[in-house]
Design a protein around this motif. Structure first.
Motif, PDB file in Angstrom:
ATOM      1  N   LEU A   1      53.503  -2.211  13.551  1.00 21.39           N
ATOM      2  CA  LEU A   1      53.980  -1.353  12.562  1.00 21.39           C
ATOM      3  C   LEU A   1      52.891  -0.388  12.364  1.00 21.39           C
ATOM      4  O   LEU A   1      53.272   1.106  12.001  1.00 21.39           O
ATOM      5  N   MET A   2      51.815  -0.795  12.031  1.00 18.51           N
ATOM      6  CA  MET A   2      50.668   0.015  11.693  1.00 18.51           C
ATOM      7  C   MET A   2      50.318   1.666  12.697  1.00 18.51           C
ATOM      8  O   MET A   2      49.991   2.460  12.504  1.00 18.51           O
ATOM      9  N   SER A   3      50.845   1.187  13.934  1.00 23.21           N
ATOM     10  CA  SER A   3      50.703   2.010  15.118  1.00 23.21           C
ATOM     11  C   SER A   3      51.668   2.962  15.198  1.00 23.21           C
ATOM     12  O   SER A   3      51.746   4.183  15.965  1.00 23.21           O
ATOM     13  N   VAL A   4      53.044   2.835  14.453  1.00 28.13           N
ATOM     14  CA  VAL A   4      53.900   3.748  14.578  1.00 28.13           C
ATOM     15  C   VAL A   4      54.273   4.326  13.126  1.00 28.13           C
ATOM     16  O   VAL A   4      55.507   4.868  12.825  1.00 28.13           O
ATOM     17  N   VAL A   5      53.592   4.274  12.218  1.00 29.34           N
ATOM     18  CA  VAL A   5      53.600   4.785  10.793  1.00 29.34           C
ATOM     19  C   VAL A   5      53.967   6.211  10.874  1.00 29.34           C
ATOM     20  O   VAL A   5      53.524   7.101  11.590  1.00 29.34           O
ATOM     21  N   GLY A   6      54.778   6.826   9.852  1.00 32.76           N
ATOM     22  CA  GLY A   6      54.928   8.126   9.803  1.00 32.76           C
ATOM     23  C   GLY A   6      54.441   8.866   8.613  1.00 32.76           C
ATOM     24  O   GLY A   6      54.165  10.158   8.607  1.00 32.76           O
ATOM     25  N   GLY A   7      53.899   8.111   7.715  1.00 40.02           N
ATOM     26  CA  GLY A   7      52.965   8.770   6.462  1.00 40.02           C
ATOM     27  C   GLY A   7      52.360   7.600   5.550  1.00 40.02           C
ATOM     28  O   GLY A   7      52.542   6.491   6.028  1.00 40.02           O
ATOM     29  N   PRO A   8      51.467   8.151   4.694  1.00 35.34           N
ATOM     30  CA  PRO A   8      50.548   7.038   4.102  1.00 35.34           C
ATOM     31  C   PRO A   8      51.613   6.201   3.192  1.00 35.34           C
ATOM     32  O   PRO A   8      50.913   5.241   3.109  1.00 35.34           O
ATOM     33  N   VAL A   9      52.555   6.586   2.559  1.00 30.61           N
ATOM     34  CA  VAL A   9      53.616   5.592   1.973  1.00 30.61           C
ATOM     35  C   VAL A   9      53.776   4.306   2.660  1.00 30.61           C
ATOM     36  O   VAL A   9      53.911   3.258   2.502  1.00 30.61           O
TER      37      VAL A   9
END
Length: 404
Positions: A292-300
């Protein structure tokens, strides 16, 4: 049933809870905002990784050194006092310099006192509740509570006072933690063995084949976790997140550890087979977390993914501490916990700092977390194989070798 540890009365046990609250909360400030401080004074991400890798490197020597003396003196409280005093003094010194080489050398000394604090705190809890109705999680959850609350409160405070003044907040909180050590139980257990009968660090590590395999597999799971712990605040900042958001990410990563510890206290069976099965399941969750961390879209998004930390790290931490205590005799407990801390935060932390900093800088955080996912998958396979072997051979506990 073993007799309760000397000096572990109701008042000292209550103080132990408060001590864990402030100790973990204080170190949460440093671990969460130290990388931002180093970035502010001009260090590159590779240099930050090198500095942070110094701590795990020193822990290879510091954990067994302090673990040995804790077992030898049979007084964990005294060891914790010495660790916190050294921690406080070198915190003040390191924040006064700007030269990278000097910072690196001072941080090595700082980590000599800082890295063993959690393993010694765990030993104190385990020894203080020996032979009582109390469970480990009921005390360790106060550490998670302190980590969550103090970190989230520190965010706006640091925003106002400036990251360069981080040492003032950290030093003040460390003083509070140090004051609580006066009311702690001694943390001794049983009668100390004569010097000639005491086992060395390496003998304890190899005394149980299952324990040795556990700590080796733990490195595979802990390397990605150490990478995340070192660089997640920089990842959030690079995506435009504020210091307050970093504080909230720490809060959400720790606050739900409390029900995790309570559930393990209530339902975990102290069985090698069961604990290895749980470690395999938690390792699967680590894989999901890094994916999941490899596909995040923003800091939130990172802040919410950090909630998985409660189950992954919280569960692994509890199980690892319990399994170490289960497999290692009580008189060598501090050394056993030191070995567990060494492999979880020592060896893995060195790899995370040296390699993680380069990967973050050269490959980018997304590729970094993809690699973390692959490493964790290997760890999952190892724990599954170990669980199947323990279940098949019904090693509960591990049989002693036959004499010649």
């Amino acid at each position: 049933m073993a007799a309760p540890a000397a000096g572990a009365n109701a008042q000292s046990l209550a103080t132990l809870k408060r001590f864990n609250f402030f100790l973990y909360g204080t170190i949460a400030i440093l671990s969460s905002f130290f990388p931002l401080y180093f970035q502010e004074i001009g260090l590159s991400k590779i240099e930050i990784g090198m500095v942070m890798a110094g701590g795990p490197f020193i822990s290879i020597f510091a954990n067994p050194f302090w673990g040995y003396w804790s077992d030898r003196l049979q007084n964990v409280r005294k060891i914790l006092m010495m660790l916190l005093i050294g921690n406080l003094l070198f915190t003040i010194i390191v924040f006064q310099v700007r030269d990278y080489a000097v910072i690196f050398m001072l941080m090595l000394v700082f980590f000599f006192f800082n890295s063993p604090t959690f393993s010694q705190s765990n030993s104190l809890i385990l020894n203080a509740i020996e032979g009582t109705k109390y469970k480990f999680g009921a005390f360790r959850l106060w550490g998670s509570l302190g980590w969550a609350i103090i970190a989230v409160l520190a965010g706006p405070v640091i925003s106002r006072m400036g990251i360069l003044n981080l040492w003032i907040l950290y030093g003040a909180m460390m003083l509070v933690s140090l004051l609580f050590t006066a009311g702690l139980p001694r943390g001794n257990i049983g009668t100390p063995k004569p010097k000639a009968e005491r086992q060395s660090y390496w003998k304890v590590m190899f005394s149980s084949k299952i324990f040795f395999v556990f700590v080796v597999l733990g490195v595979l799971i802990s390397v990605p976790n150490s990478i995340n712990q070192t660089f997640v605040s920089l990842y959030i900042a690079n995506l435009g997140g504020s210091k307050e958001l970093i504080g909230w990410s720490v809060f959400l990563s720790a606050i739900f550890e409390i029900p995790v510890f309570l559930l393990f206290d209530k339902f975990l069976k102290k069985s090698t087979r069961v604990m290895f099965g749980c470690l395999a399941a938690i390792s699967v969750l680590f894989v999901i977390r890094w994916l999941l961390m490899s596909v995040v879209g923003g800091p939130v998004h990172i802040v919410f993914i950090q909630i998985l930390h409660c189950i992954t790290f919280g569960g692994y931490y509890y199980l690892g501490t319990s399994l170490s205590a289960h497999l290692i005799p009580g008189e060598y407990r501090a050394t056993g916990q030191a070995i567990y801390a060494l492999t979880w935060g020592g060896i893995s932390g060195i790899i995370a700092g040296l390699v993680g900093g380069w990967m973050f800088d050269q490959l980018g955080p997304r590729t970094l977390y993809e690699i973390c996912t692959i490493i964790s998958i290997v760890g999952v396979l190892g724990f599954l194989i170990m669980w199947l072997r323990v279940r098949r051979s019904e090693l509960e506990p591990e049989p002693k070798p036959k004499s010649a």
